[in-house]
Structure formats: C-alpha cells, structure tokens
Write a protein that holds these residues in place. Structure first.
Motif, PDB file in Angstrom:
ATOM      1  N   PRO A 189       0.828  -1.226   0.000  1.00 13.98           N
ATOM      2  CA  PRO A 189       0.000   0.000   0.000  1.00 13.98           C
ATOM      3  C   PRO A 189       0.858   1.271   0.000  1.00 13.98           C
ATOM      4  O   PRO A 189       0.792   2.073   0.921  1.00 13.98           O
ATOM      5  N   ALA A 190       1.707   1.442  -1.021  1.00 15.73           N
ATOM      6  CA  ALA A 190       2.650   2.578  -1.045  1.00 15.73           C
ATOM      7  C   ALA A 190       1.909   3.917  -1.093  1.00 15.73           C
ATOM      8  O   ALA A 190       0.877   4.053  -1.754  1.00 15.73           O
ATOM      9  N   LEU A 191       2.469   4.871  -0.379  1.00 13.64           N
ATOM     10  CA  LEU A 191       1.836   6.189  -0.257  1.00 13.64           C
ATOM     11  C   LEU A 191       2.228   7.115  -1.407  1.00 13.64           C
ATOM     12  O   LEU A 191       3.323   7.008  -1.962  1.00 13.64           O
TER      13      LEU A 191
ATOM     14  N   LYS B  47      -2.353   8.514   1.516  1.00 12.80           N
ATOM     15  CA  LYS B  47      -2.847   7.316   0.830  1.00 12.80           C
ATOM     16  C   LYS B  47      -3.292   7.602  -0.609  1.00 12.80           C
ATOM     17  O   LYS B  47      -3.385   6.677  -1.409  1.00 12.80           O
ATOM     18  N   THR B  48      -3.626   8.868  -0.891  1.00 12.42           N
ATOM     19  CA  THR B  48      -3.988   9.205  -2.271  1.00 12.42           C
ATOM     20  C   THR B  48      -3.182  10.420  -2.714  1.00 12.42           C
ATOM     21  O   THR B  48      -2.752  11.229  -1.886  1.00 12.42           O
TER      22      THR B  48
ATOM     23  N   ASN C 169       0.285   7.129  -5.288  1.00  9.86           N
ATOM     24  CA  ASN C 169       0.044   5.949  -4.451  1.00  9.86           C
ATOM     25  C   ASN C 169      -0.049   4.708  -5.340  1.00  9.86           C
ATOM     26  O   ASN C 169      -0.330   4.817  -6.541  1.00  9.86           O
ATOM     27  N   LEU C 170       0.186   3.544  -4.740  1.00  9.64           N
ATOM     28  CA  LEU C 170       0.176   2.318  -5.533  1.00  9.64           C
ATOM     29  C   LEU C 170      -1.212   1.666  -5.493  1.00  9.64           C
ATOM     30  O   LEU C 170      -1.705   1.335  -4.405  1.00  9.64           O
TER      31      LEU C 170
ATOM     32  N   GLY D 263       4.097   3.305  -8.126  1.00 15.33           N
ATOM     33  CA  GLY D 263       2.755   3.873  -7.951  1.00 15.33           C
ATOM     34  C   GLY D 263       2.282   4.555  -9.225  1.00 15.33           C
ATOM     35  O   GLY D 263       1.132   4.374  -9.649  1.00 15.33           O
ATOM     36  N   ASP D 264       3.160   5.311  -9.842  1.00 15.77           N
ATOM     37  CA  ASP D 264       2.782   6.015 -11.081  1.00 15.77           C
ATOM     38  C   ASP D 264       2.449   5.038 -12.201  1.00 15.77           C
ATOM     39  O   ASP D 264       1.533   5.264 -12.989  1.00 15.77           O
ATOM     40  N   ILE D 265       3.193   3.932 -12.254  1.00 14.81           N
ATOM     41  CA  ILE D 265       2.882   2.893 -13.257  1.00 14.81           C
ATOM     42  C   ILE D 265       1.474   2.354 -12.994  1.00 14.81           C
ATOM     43  O   ILE D 265       0.690   2.145 -13.924  1.00 14.81           O
ATOM     44  N   SER D 266       1.142   2.139 -11.712  1.00 15.64           N
ATOM     45  CA  SER D 266      -0.156   1.531 -11.369  1.00 15.64           C
ATOM     46  C   SER D 266      -1.336   2.445 -11.683  1.00 15.64           C
ATOM     47  O   SER D 266      -2.483   2.021 -11.609  1.00 15.64           O
ATOM     48  N   HIS D 267      -1.043   3.702 -12.019  1.00 14.48           N
ATOM     49  CA  HIS D 267      -2.120   4.614 -12.419  1.00 14.48           C
ATOM     50  C   HIS D 267      -2.327   4.620 -13.934  1.00 14.48           C
ATOM     51  O   HIS D 267      -3.256   5.251 -14.416  1.00 14.48           O
TER      52      HIS D 267
END
Ligand SMILES: [Zn+2]
Length: 387
Positions: A159-161, A238-239, A275-276, A312-316
């Motif tokens: 849960p990366a911030l 968190k977001t 965030n991831l 996290g940026d990839i996961s968006h």
C-alpha cells in the motif's frame, strides 16, 4: 513439460549466473541516475539471453528496454538497481536479479502466447525514473506491469503512499546579531516556526499520512541574523489528491511563518510519486504461485507501515503489482537501514529472489495465456482508477 515447470527449470538453471550478477551490483552501489555499472551488467546478461536491448531509453542513460515473444498481449517486468548513500540498503540488486531471472524463465518458453517487455528503470530512490519512462512512451502498448521488492514481510500487495516533495526557501534580512538585531529579520526563525506549525497540524491529518522535513540551510554565521534558510519537506498520504492537499497546508504554514517573522518564502513543489493501486486480480494469482513455491504471500493489512515508489505512477496507467518478499525477519532490519545491506547479499535474500522470479514469471505467463485473467485485471484497473 508444462509452461510453469519449464519456467521453474530455466530459472533454477540460471541461478548461479544471476546470483553472481546480483552480488556484483551489491558490491558496486550506484546512486540514482548513475547506475552505469548495474545497467551494463543487466544489458549484457539480457543480450546473452538472446534479447535485442535498447539502451538509453527515454533519454535516461541507465534505462534499457528489451522485448520478445509472439503475438498477443504484452506484460512488462521491471528492474530497479539504484542504491542509497549507505549502499544497497533497499535491496534493489535483488529486484534486478529477480526481474532478469523472470525474463530468463519466460525466454525459455518456445512459443510464448504474447510479448514480454524487460524494462530497466533507474532512480527509484527519489529520481522518479519510471515517471520519465511513462512520459517518454517506454510503456506504450504494455497491458500490465510487475516487479517485486525485498522487505521483512511476504505480501502480494504494497500500500505505497503518494508523495509531494516541497522545497521552501526563506529570505530575511541580515544584520549584526548583537549590534543591531532590530535591523534584521530572521529566515531561521521562519523555518523553525514552519516546523512547529507543521507539528501542530499533524493531529488533524488523516490516518496513514506522514510529513517529514530537514533543514538544508540554517544560516551562514552565528553572529549574523540569518538572511537565507532552506528546508525540504516530504508529505505522504494514501492518495495523490490528499498528498497534494497536505503539501498545500505545509506551504500555508510556511507563509504564516514568513508573515510572522517579516521574511519572504519561496515554495517549490518538486514533484512526487503516486500511491500504488495494487491490482488484486494479478496479486492473487501471484500469491497462488508464491504459495505453491513454498511462501505464503498475503495482502498487506490495512495501515501496514509503508514507503513510496514510482511504481505507484505505473499503477495509475495500467494494472500493476509490486509484491514484497521477506529477506529479513521482523526487527532484524528493514529497507534503508544499514543492517538491510547485508540481508540484500545473503543466501536467504538470493533464495527469495529466485522464488519470487518464478512466481512473477508464472504470473506474467498466465496473463498472456489466459485472456480472462488479463480481462479481469483490466476491468479492475478501470474501476479503481483515480481521476
Ligand atoms: Zn526500494
């Protein structure tokens, strides 16, 4: 032999080579964007696997990309290899080794039902290499992405911030600190007041948020009222939206401090990570493979202590996972601590690296071979995407 067994066999055969490579990277720690040695070893190894490697991807000297496989969807496996000032205290040498091994396993499949991208991503520790690679199109056409990170726990999610990096520079007026302090306005008083206001604000932040700062310039001489000071803050939440909100509140603390001390503040937002968003369709499949390989990997519980990552940026922009694998026991040292440097070059670390490589490669294979799995990962991604 079925594909999963073939992947496991190929990765086991590759073990000695990749352990030696990972150890060499560990012995030559390089800071963000300077990972010339590590990128050199990894691209050489990828070439020896028969891959055509593109170097300097996205204008980053130490980024690289190789692609192989047949017709079908595309899954990216990401490697990190930068170190910190205290060495490989984040174990990125194992991340690189796990990604390379996973690629070696997938390369052994004669007719892959899709494509694999092996992407070397520099500067996770503060440089945001993945953000640059996204912007430069290095992930165009990729359907899903994965990497795995060593810690002291076995989790299929992380849960990366989200982060906001702030640089605050205060400008006061210098004066002799004894002869004429009334003629000065202290940029140091402003920076101290900012930290106090930020501390007073903490109670009012949502759970899981973090603000931490350092003073990088506290004045020039003890007998001069400080004319210029500078501090850095990192706000996490968190977001991404809430990290931006906290960042704006830190800036308001600085503006209030400047007003109170008769100084002026220059506030610069120096970017941040998102965030991831852990894709559970992928994470659960990964966990199933990990368990079959002997390591139970569960979802990280709510409010698990965590950091931040440009993954996290990839996961968006696409479905993504970033599982953690344990290379130390709880309390024996965790990421960024000096003690973790040795864990990143231990038998336990390398055993975990090989196991994780297999679980990632099998998950990547499944995403290519099972249209329903990729479809559900994509459906989940669309449903949970942040605006
Ligand atoms: Zn790390």
């Amino acid at each position: 032999m079925d594909a999963h067994a073939e992947i496991a066999r190929a990765i086991d055969n590759y073990r000695d080579k990749v352990v030696a490579l990972s150890h060499e990277i560990h012995e030559h720690p390089e800071l963000r964007f300077q990972e010339v040695f590590a990128a050199g070893l990894l691209t050489k190894a990828a070439t020896e696997l028969g891959l055509e490697v593109e170097r300097g991807v996205g204008g980053l000297e130490t980024a690289f990309r190789a692609e192989f496989g047949g017709k079908g969807p595309t899954v990216a496996i990401l490697a990190e290899y930068d170190a910190l000032p205290n060495g490989h205290s984040c174990g990125h040498n194992l991340i690189a080794g796990a990604a390379l091994s996973a690629v070696a396993g997938l390369k052994s499949i004669a007719s892959l039902p899709g494509r694999i991208v092996f992407l070397g991503t520099p500067a996770e520790e503060g440089g945001g290499g993945k953000i640059i690679l996204i912007d430069k199109g290095a992930l165009r056409g990729v359907d899903a992405a994965m990497m795995a990170h060593p810690t002291d726990a076995e989790f299929c999610t992380m849960p990366a911030l989200a982060t906001q990096h702030l640089k605050l520079t205060f400008h006061g007026h210098g004066a002799h600190a004894a002869l004429a302090p009334w003629d000065g306005s202290s940029a140091l008083a402003a920076v101290i007041q900012t930290f106090q206001s930020v501390d007073a604000m903490r109670l009012h932040l949502r759970d899981g948020s973090r603000i931490h700062g350092i003073i990088t310039d506290g004045g020039q001489a003890v007998n001069i009222i400080p004319e210029r000071t500078e501090c850095l803050f990192l706000a996490r939440a968190k977001t991404s939206k809430y990290a931006r909100e906290i960042g704006a509140r830190v800036i308001r603390c600085a503006e209030a401090a400047a007003m109170a001390t008769g100084t002026r503040v220059e506030a610069v937002v120096e970017g941040g990570y998102k965030n991831l968003i852990n894709n559970l369709s992928m994470a659960h499949r990964y966990a199933a493979h990990s368990e079959a390989l002997g390591a139970k990997s569960v979802e990280a519980p709510e409010n698990t202590p965590t950091g931040s990552t440009d993954m996290g940026d990839i996961s968006h922009v696409m479905p993504a996972i970033h599982p953690s694998f344990a290379i130390s026991r709880h309390g024996e040292g965790n990421c960024h601590e000096d003690a973790f440097v040795a864990h990143a070059d231990s038998k336990r670390g390398y055993d975990a690296m090989i196991r994780i490589a297999k679980a990632m490669a099998m998950t990547a294979y499944d995403l290519l071979a099972e249209p329903n799995l990729l479809a559900s990962a994509k459906k989940e991604f669309e449903a949970r995407k942040e605006s």
